[in-house]
Design an enzyme around this catalytic site. Structure first.
Site, PDB file in Angstrom:
ATOM      1  N   LYS A 196       3.169  -3.527   6.648  1.00  0.00           N
ATOM      2  CA  LYS A 196       3.308  -3.260   5.288  1.00  0.00           C
ATOM      3  C   LYS A 196       4.498  -3.464   4.749  1.00  0.00           C
ATOM      4  CE  LYS A 196      -0.946  -4.468   3.713  1.00  0.00           C
ATOM      5  NZ  LYS A 196      -1.140  -5.895   3.023  1.00  0.00           N
TER       6      LYS A 196
ATOM      7  N   SER B 152       0.752  -1.151   0.138  1.00  0.00           N
ATOM      8  CA  SER B 152       0.141   0.050  -0.081  1.00  0.00           C
ATOM      9  C   SER B 152       0.918   1.215   0.087  1.00  0.00           C
ATOM     10  CB  SER B 152      -0.843   0.085   1.249  1.00  0.00           C
ATOM     11  OG  SER B 152      -1.349   1.159   1.423  1.00  0.00           O
TER      12      SER B 152
ATOM     13  N   TYR C 278      -0.012   0.043  10.853  1.00  0.00           N
ATOM     14  CA  TYR C 278      -0.495  -0.671   9.806  1.00  0.00           C
ATOM     15  C   TYR C 278       0.473  -0.512   8.637  1.00  0.00           C
ATOM     16  CZ  TYR C 278      -2.594  -1.234   5.060  1.00  0.00           C
ATOM     17  OH  TYR C 278      -3.139  -1.879   3.881  1.00  0.00           O
TER      18      TYR C 278
END
Ligand code: WQD
Length: 335
Positions: free
Chosen positions: A152, A124, A148
């Protein structure tokens, strides 16, 4: 030979399953249904094949992943499964680290054990944090601003290091802002919890199930003061995974690609486009900035075009028309 799609009942995952099937690939879906509704399965089987294999299971369970690989002859994996809410990751960081990292570790280990030589990973643009230069290229230094985003980035590093010492080839796809739905309206963004991203909220206002949109800040240094994002159609993303499965990495053992449109749209421009696509007025009020938001982000996708021949083909009007078609189909119960 078959592709294992982990998290294949989720938003981008389900659209990718449809794209892989349409390209003639055999697919098996693994999903724990922690953030996907079970009725997606029926819609996926309508869009692909009645006997589409969908296995409920947890990719953080390595024994379960091994058992699945005993039952199928996988030649590739596409890995979507992750917790993905930026705000939630601040309140539950350890759940995010455990789920997102352990699933990736398991899939990399089992892929290498079983000679599976291609893994496509759903990453992302959140890994970039607050990029200084725009458009964002794959060389932009990652600086994630949330647990988060950090999960990733760590997953990317796990896959890069694993592929550097094995026959595994990892293709890492950094999405910008996915929106839209399959043209049939049968699948779309339908998480268990109502999405708090911009387009799902705009669509709820258009439907009348939310009174108004709160615009988080209009005091950014942008053309209309509201934040800028690179919205990309989920079917363009799905097709990006198909080409990533077949991409020739040359001498590289892994590679990172931005998947976006290269076009920045402000929040107010998106509202205007949504009013045109839905024929509804989108009431909104400007409030304070949302903590952690960045002012502007849009992608330089030239590497995906040059090295994979991938470009986003669908523009904002189609993204919003397809999203609106899907939410209407859900609202009138036809979904
Ligand atoms: C876009 C813009 C908001 C809601 C997300 C996350 C993460 C990622 C997808 C997986 C921002 C504004 C939003 C609202 C608003 N997913 N906004 N009112 O924050 O760019 O990124 O992208 O990786 O979920 O990183 O997406 O849609 O939440 O916000 O004004 O009710 O819309 O402030 O400027 P974001 P978003």
């Amino acid at each position: 030979m078959t592709t294992l799609v982990v998290g294949g009942a989720g938003y981008v995952g389900s659209h990718t399953v449809v794209a892989l099937h349409a390209a003639g690939r055999d697919v098996v879906v693994l999903d724990d249904f922690s953030n996907a509704r079970s009725d997606v399965v029926g819609e996926l089987r309508t869009l692909t094949a009645p006997n589409l294999a969908v296995i409920e299971g947890d990719a953080t369970d390595r024994a379960a992943v091994r058992r699945l690989c005993d039952e199928h002859d996988f030649d590739s994996i596409v890995h979507f499964a992750a917790c993905k809410s930026v705000p939630e990751s601040f309140s539950e960081p350890l759940r995010y680290y455990r789920n997102n990292l352990l699933s990736t570790l398991n899939l990399a280990e089992v892929a290498i054990e079983r000679g599976i030589d291609r893994l496509v990973f759903s990453s992302s643009a959140v890994v970039y944090g607050m990029p200084e230069q725009l458009p964002v290229t794959e060389e932009t230094p990652p600086a994630p601003q949330s647990p988060y985003g950090t999960t990733k980035l760590i997953c990317e590093r796990i896959l890069a290091d694993a592929s550097a010492c094995s026959a595994l080839r990892a293709v890492i796809l950094r999405y910008f802002n996915p929106v839209g739905a399959h043209a049939s309206g049968r699948i779309g963004e339908q998480p268990i919890e109502a999405g708090q991203n911009l387009v799902p909220v705009v669509m709820r206002v258009a439907l009348g199930s939310a009174d108004r949109l709160q615009v988080f800040g209009d005091d950014y240094g942008t053309r209309d003061g509201t934040a800028v994002r690179d919205f990309v159609h989920v079917m363009d993303l799905a097709e990006g995974h198909l080409v990533a499965l077949e991409a020739d990495l040359g001498t590289q053992s892994s590679c990172v690609f931005n998947l976006g449109t290269g076009i920045g749209t402000t929040v107010l421009e998106l509202i205007e486009a949504a009013e045109a696509a839905t024929g509804r007025r989108i009431r909104y009020e400007v409030v304070g900035r949302r903590p952690g938001d960045i002012a502007e982000s849009w992608a330089d996708c030239s590497r995906a075009a040059d090295e994979m021949g991938w470009r986003a083909r669908r523009g904002l009007p189609q993204m919003l028309a397809d999203h609106w078609h899907f939410v209407n189909r859900c609202a009138d119960g036809s979904a």
